[in-house]
Enzyme design. Structure first.
Site, PDB file in Angstrom:
ATOM      1  N   TYR A 146       0.859  -1.189   0.000  1.00 54.46           N
ATOM      2  CA  TYR A 146       0.000   0.000   0.000  1.00 54.46           C
ATOM      3  C   TYR A 146       0.889   1.230   0.000  1.00 54.46           C
ATOM      4  O   TYR A 146       1.837   1.320   0.776  1.00 54.46           O
ATOM      5  CB  TYR A 146      -0.898   0.009   1.237  1.00 54.46           C
ATOM      6  CG  TYR A 146      -1.782   1.240   1.329  1.00 54.46           C
ATOM      7  CD1 TYR A 146      -2.854   1.407   0.460  1.00 54.46           C
ATOM      8  CD2 TYR A 146      -1.521   2.237   2.264  1.00 54.46           C
ATOM      9  CE1 TYR A 146      -3.664   2.535   0.541  1.00 54.46           C
ATOM     10  CE2 TYR A 146      -2.331   3.364   2.352  1.00 54.46           C
ATOM     11  CZ  TYR A 146      -3.399   3.511   1.491  1.00 54.46           C
ATOM     12  OH  TYR A 146      -4.193   4.622   1.569  1.00 54.46           O
ATOM     13  N   ASP A 237       9.320   2.556  -0.014  1.00 51.95           N
ATOM     14  CA  ASP A 237       8.263   3.287   0.681  1.00 51.95           C
ATOM     15  C   ASP A 237       8.451   3.047   2.180  1.00 51.95           C
ATOM     16  O   ASP A 237       8.019   2.036   2.724  1.00 51.95           O
ATOM     17  CB  ASP A 237       6.880   2.818   0.216  1.00 51.95           C
ATOM     18  CG  ASP A 237       5.769   3.633   0.866  1.00 51.95           C
ATOM     19  OD1 ASP A 237       6.048   4.341   1.857  1.00 51.95           O
ATOM     20  OD2 ASP A 237       4.623   3.560   0.381  1.00 51.95           O
ATOM     21  N   LYS A 265       4.126   9.717   8.323  1.00 54.80           N
ATOM     22  CA  LYS A 265       3.799   9.200   9.661  1.00 54.80           C
ATOM     23  C   LYS A 265       4.748   9.735  10.757  1.00 54.80           C
ATOM     24  O   LYS A 265       4.596  10.854  11.192  1.00 54.80           O
ATOM     25  CB  LYS A 265       3.701   7.678   9.622  1.00 54.80           C
ATOM     26  CG  LYS A 265       2.527   7.270   8.699  1.00 54.80           C
ATOM     27  CD  LYS A 265       2.097   5.836   8.744  1.00 54.80           C
ATOM     28  CE  LYS A 265       0.783   5.701   7.980  1.00 54.80           C
ATOM     29  NZ  LYS A 265       0.815   4.844   6.826  1.00 54.80           N
TER      30      LYS A 265
END
Ligand SMILES: *Cc1c(COP(=O)(O)O)cnc(C)c1O
Length: 423
Positions: A146, A237, A265
């Site tokens: 994702y 990622d 994040k």
């Protein structure tokens, strides 16, 4: 719903009248664990409190950012000092420089950085840049990986899409995913073959959005070698793994160098943020140095960089990653003592327990997990004051604020929830 969820239930009713499904991001609705969401009132350290006054030991960590626990004093203090000086200028600041220097100090391979307002935007920028820098179009992506709510990568996406059982979202034009090639996670020969003529491969160095799935030995270095052979770029990622699995993220932990790495994040300290960075020659293809356009009104926002910088400074303290490892190990031990879930994947302070017999190494094995049992397990944990990720396909995160007492509480609840999940 128990009586003690009355205020959450009332707010959810009102929310559904004004917000789609009552939430601003789909997994929050808790549908995949078969209950309604709790509305959160405040958070401190390892805990969140809902609007009915119930306290939970939190392992969601806002989906990853809260590595120091919630509301860490250093971050709050820095934000309080920054607030009166303004929330956005649309012009360069010293704090952006300090922030980028702190990233580079931890991750020397980030020779140049570009900040964004979310991880999704960072990935979008990295993909456009990879295509511009190589003059090629195809992006290779792992099944179950994702990378944000991005059209071109919403082909077999994990996380929310998996949870909702829609491998590819309606609304994504066929053309958007036409230049996306899918390969199974941990399948090096498939990736190497797919990389021929491709611009890049984008991969979570530790998958975190189909539940935690570790790279097999040699997988990441093999991807690096395959990229070098084919002239494709390696995009890691690290939106979850950055500053989580080591101060230098997966690049440090696994000794692999990305051409471009994406962050988010943790680096925002709980404020909206993202960033991507890497090789100076590649990054210089971005405007204003090069022709590849990328921009953002709030990019490098003063509050986000202030909070992020305070977190990065806190994570530079010696011993922090040993504490996170110890916390993760204690949580894993509690899972093992509880007996279920059966398969536990962990690296440092991130963990997923799958209701499946046998190893979980890719999307196919992850999605063979018994999610009905996970739902019962998660609902029982909430009833015991433990806040798990509300989906089988997400990571549990331990923070530096989780104490031995919190982990003991968790161990007792896990044992009871294991029984509940077997019923
Ligand atoms: C969360 C996440 C993103 C998207 O970040 P947002 O800030 O939600 O846009 C991208 N990649 C990975 C690996 C993520 O976990």
């Amino acid at each position: 719903m128990t009586a003690s969820d009355a205020r959450s239930a009332e707010l959810f009713g009102r929310a559904r009248g004004v917000l789609v499904g009552g939430v601003n991001s789909p997994v929050r609705a808790m549908r995949s664990i078969g209950r309604d969401p709790l509305f959160i009132d405040r958070a401190l350290g390892a805990y969140v409190w809902d609007v009915d006054g119930n306290r939970y030991v939190d392992y969601l960590a806002s989906w990853g950012p809260a590595v120091l626990g919630h509301t860490p004093p250093a971050v709050i203090k820095a934000l309080m000092a920054a607030l009166p000086r303004g929330t956005s200028y649309g012009a360069p600041t010293e704090r952006e420089v300090l922030f980028a220097e702190a990233v580079q100090d931890a991750i020397p391979t980030v020779e140049r950085l570009r900040m964004t307002s979310s991880g999704s935007e960072a990935v979008m920028g990295a993909l456009r840049l990879a295509r511009a820098a190589t003059g090629r179009e195809v992006i290779v992506k792992t099944v179950g990986g994702y990378h944000g709510a991005i059209d071109g990568l919403l082909a077999e996406a994990g996380s929310g899409a998996t949870t909702l059982g829609v491998p590819t979202s309606p609304g994504v034009p066929a053309g958007a995913t036409a230049a996306t090639r899918l390969v199974p996670y941990n399948d090096l020969p498939a990736a190497a073959a797919a990389l021929a003529g491709a611009a890049a491969i984008i991969v979570e160095p530790v998958a975190g959005n189909m539940g935690v799935v570790l790279p097999e030995p040699g997988y990441l270095s093999g991807l690096r070698a395959a990229c070098d052979r084919t002239g494709a770029l390696l995009i890691l990622d690290e939106v979850i793994t950055g500053f989580r699995v080591a101060r230098g993220g997966a690049q440090e932990r696994f000794g692999v160098t990305a051409d471009i790495a994406c962050y988010g994040k943790i680096i925002g300290g709980g404020l909206p943020v993202g960033a991507f960075g890497g090789r100076a020659d590649v990054m210089s293809v971005l405007a204003p140095e090069g022709p590849c356009y990328q921009a953002g009104t709030l990019s490098g926002n003063p509050l986000a960089t202030t909070a992020g910088l305070a977190v990065l400074q806190a994570l530079a303290r010696p011993g922090v990653y040993d504490e996170l490892e110890a916390g993760g190990a204690a949580l894993e031990a509690a899972f093992r003592a509880a007996g279920v879930p059966v398969t536990i994947n962990r690296i440092g302070s991130m963990l997923t327990g799958f209701f499946v017999d046998g190893p979980v190494t890719d999307y196919a094995s992850a999605t063979s997990s018994d999610t009905v049992r996970y739902g019962a397990f998660a609902r029982a944990l909430l009833a015991h004051g433990i806040y798990p990720p509300p989906s089988q396909y997400e990571a549990w995160f331990v923070s530096t604020a989780h104490t031995a007492a919190d982990l003991e509480l968790t161990a007792a609840a896990l044992a009871d929830a294991a029984t509940a999940s077997a019923a």
